[in-house]
Write a protein that holds these residues in place. Sequence first.
Motif, PDB file in Angstrom:
ATOM      1  N   GLY A   1       0.781  -1.227   0.000  1.00  0.00           N
ATOM      2  CA  GLY A   1       0.000   0.000   0.000  1.00  0.00           C
ATOM      3  C   GLY A   1       0.813   1.278   0.000  1.00  0.00           C
ATOM      4  O   GLY A   1       0.279   2.367  -0.148  1.00  0.00           O
ATOM      5  N   SER A   2       2.117   1.180   0.168  1.00  0.00           N
ATOM      6  CA  SER A   2       3.002   2.340   0.177  1.00  0.00           C
ATOM      7  C   SER A   2       3.500   2.592  -1.251  1.00  0.00           C
ATOM      8  O   SER A   2       3.709   1.642  -2.006  1.00  0.00           O
ATOM      9  CB  SER A   2       4.182   2.059   1.108  1.00  0.00           C
ATOM     10  N   PRO A   3       3.711   3.844  -1.630  1.00  0.00           N
ATOM     11  CA  PRO A   3       4.211   4.119  -2.979  1.00  0.00           C
ATOM     12  C   PRO A   3       5.565   3.441  -3.241  1.00  0.00           C
ATOM     13  O   PRO A   3       6.414   3.382  -2.344  1.00  0.00           O
ATOM     14  CB  PRO A   3       4.369   5.640  -3.013  1.00  0.00           C
ATOM     15  N   ALA A   4       5.754   2.957  -4.445  1.00  0.00           N
ATOM     16  CA  ALA A   4       7.052   2.431  -4.857  1.00  0.00           C
ATOM     17  C   ALA A   4       7.976   3.611  -5.134  1.00  0.00           C
ATOM     18  O   ALA A   4       7.543   4.632  -5.677  1.00  0.00           O
ATOM     19  CB  ALA A   4       6.908   1.570  -6.104  1.00  0.00           C
ATOM     20  N   VAL A   5       9.237   3.498  -4.740  1.00  0.00           N
ATOM     21  CA  VAL A   5      10.209   4.553  -5.017  1.00  0.00           C
ATOM     22  C   VAL A   5      11.363   4.055  -5.881  1.00  0.00           C
ATOM     23  O   VAL A   5      12.077   4.850  -6.485  1.00  0.00           O
ATOM     24  CB  VAL A   5      10.766   5.193  -3.724  1.00  0.00           C
ATOM     25  N   MET A   6      11.541   2.733  -5.938  1.00  0.00           N
ATOM     26  CA  MET A   6      12.625   2.174  -6.726  1.00  0.00           C
ATOM     27  C   MET A   6      12.268   0.752  -7.137  1.00  0.00           C
ATOM     28  O   MET A   6      11.590   0.046  -6.400  1.00  0.00           O
ATOM     29  CB  MET A   6      13.915   2.187  -5.910  1.00  0.00           C
ATOM     30  N   VAL A   7      12.741   0.358  -8.306  1.00  0.00           N
ATOM     31  CA  VAL A   7      12.571  -1.008  -8.776  1.00  0.00           C
ATOM     32  C   VAL A   7      13.902  -1.486  -9.345  1.00  0.00           C
ATOM     33  O   VAL A   7      14.675  -0.682  -9.876  1.00  0.00           O
ATOM     34  CB  VAL A   7      11.428  -1.105  -9.824  1.00  0.00           C
ATOM     35  N   ALA A   8      14.180  -2.779  -9.202  1.00  0.00           N
ATOM     36  CA  ALA A   8      15.386  -3.378  -9.758  1.00  0.00           C
ATOM     37  C   ALA A   8      15.000  -4.702 -10.400  1.00  0.00           C
ATOM     38  O   ALA A   8      14.240  -5.475  -9.825  1.00  0.00           O
ATOM     39  CB  ALA A   8      16.427  -3.603  -8.666  1.00  0.00           C
TER      40      ALA A   8
END
Length: 153
Positions: free
Chosen positions: A59-66
């Motif tokens: 439920g928290s915004p994503a800030v990074m993806v790998a």
Amino acid sequence: EVFFGEAVVMVAAGSHHAACVTAKGMLWSWGDGRNGRLGHGDCKPRQHPERLGKEMYGGSPAVMVACGGSHTLVLTAMGCVYSCGAGYYGQLGHDAFMSTAQQFSGADKLVLTLVGATKFRDAQIVMIAAGALHSVALGADGRVWTWGMGRSG
């Protein structure tokens, strides 16, 4: 528009898949879906970017993806790390390591799954990275955690 008019602020590419994060913290993935690496709950390929709801990563915004060779990591604004895809060398961070004969017998995660906070000793995670068969997290205090195949260092 593909991203509902939201600006893309981060993009990552793996061997056969890609993912991005938008300014509003939405996560999108596409490409080869084998092993559940896209996080959509199945192994189907996606020809075009498809959004994953925030409920799929706490439920928290994503800030990074790998994106790794066959897995994906997501870092949320709350500092939580989620992973999905192939986990047979422990690269998902769920303590699943399979021998070669067992590789395809259940270490995969088809949906984003929380990497336990105890793994990071309650540190605030601020950055993630994914290699072919391993993963890395950086804490705000400078500590680094690695997991997955360690054969080459």
